[in-house]
Design a protein around this motif. Structure first.
Motif, PDB file in Angstrom:
ATOM      1  N   LYS A 114       0.784  -1.329   0.139  1.00 25.07           N
ATOM      2  CA  LYS A 114       0.030   0.082   0.011  1.00 25.07           C
ATOM      3  C   LYS A 114       0.769   1.287   0.143  1.00 25.07           C
ATOM      4  N   ARG A 115       1.995   1.229   0.130  1.00 27.75           N
ATOM      5  CA  ARG A 115       2.920   2.323   0.229  1.00 27.75           C
ATOM      6  C   ARG A 115       4.317   1.774  -0.174  1.00 27.75           C
ATOM      7  N   GLU A 135      -3.833   9.064  -1.187  1.00 26.80           N
ATOM      8  CA  GLU A 135      -4.878   8.184  -1.730  1.00 26.80           C
ATOM      9  C   GLU A 135      -6.150   8.750  -2.253  1.00 26.80           C
TER      10      GLU A 135
END
Length: 293
Positions: A116-117, A245
């Protein structure tokens, strides 16, 4: 393995996977395909950036793992095929899967499926969750940055079922060869020169643009135009963004951006087909028009 390409523990690829251009990435994958095929066993089983060296002669694959199944390092686990994780053994299709993950990391700037990162910002819990999802067969979405040719190759490499992948790294290499030139074509489209001639800034820009979804890029363009008008800018401006996001977020608008041939604003103009001389001419003409108002 050729004499020019020899594995060296002092030249490990490691985080360098994040900085490879598309042509460099394809060349590396082809070299690793060849080394895996010549490993002297049915499969290599230890393909990851920490076991690949990259020097002037090219990339070279390090040794096979010499420990018992289950005694794996984080690097091994994060680039491992599911069947090797679950069964402790595999076929040459497991190496295909690992090379697919190398390609995935190369086109995403170091991200692996379900990250996610950026890797340095991933907690142990996040890494474990991403690993579980991959090992349990969650579908891996191929990033748009992979492109029209490389994308389908990556998708086949990363199938959960080994029988649905390329049978071995020789077959994968055949599928990769038509992808050679895709990076140069994109660099020519964006900057008017092949990938090997790009500056570090241009490489960074190309990587960022390639990873952006089309909708995000379009929204950033719209916000930049709106900021230019709202602030009363004339001629040219350059707006800087971060992408959260929730989408692009404008940081600042520079009403006097750099205007040398290698500055960012001329690079951005070149990306939409406006060469430096034409850009300068247009700005001068706009200024003369304003002066005559």
């Amino acid at each position: 393995m050729s004499k020019e390409r020899k594995f060296s523990a002092g030249q490990l690829l490691g985080e360098g996977i994040r900085r490879l251009g598309r042509e460099e990435l394809i060349a590396l994958a082809l070299e690793i395909c060849a080394d895996a095929a010549d490993c002297g066993a049915e499969f290599h089983g230890n393909i990851h950036p920490g076991n690949i060296s990259r020097g002037e002669g090219g990339a070279a694959l390090g040794p096979r793992a010499d420990h018992e199944p289950g005694d794996w390092s984080t690097d091994e686990l994060e680039y491992m095929a599911p069947e090797l994780f679950w069964n402790g053994t595999a076929t040459a299709a497991a190496d295909v899967y690992s090379i697919g993950l190398l390609l995935f990391a190369g086109v995403t700037g170091g991200l692996l499926p379900f990250f996610k990162r950026a890797p340095e910002n991933m907690t142990n819990e996040m890494r474990a969750s991403a690993l579980r999802r991959r090992m349990n067969g969650d579908e891996i979405n191929i990033p748009a940055a992979a492109g029209e040719k490389l994308g389908p190759v990556m998708a086949k490499c990363l199938r959960f079922e080994a029988t649905e992948r390329y049978a071995d790294t020789k077959e994968l290499a055949e599928a990769l060869r038509p992808c050679v030139g895709e990076g140069d074509a994109k660099a020519m489209e964006m900057f008017g020169k092949p990938e090997r001639e790009l500056s570090e800034v241009e490489r960074m820009m190309a990587g960022i643009l390639a990873r952006l979804e089309p909708g995000v890029y379009a929204k950033a363009q719209d916000l930049a135009v709106r900021a230019h008008r709202a602030l009363g800018c004339r001629g040219c401006s350059r707006s800087d963004f971060i992408v959260s996001e929730d989408g692009p977020v404008i940081i600042e608008t520079n009403n006097l951006p750099g205007m040398t041939p290698t500055s960012l604003f001329p690079d951005e103009a070149r990306h939409v087909g406006i060469e430096f001389a034409d850009l300068v001419r247009t700005l001068v003409e706009l200024a003369l028009e304003r002066a005559g108002e």
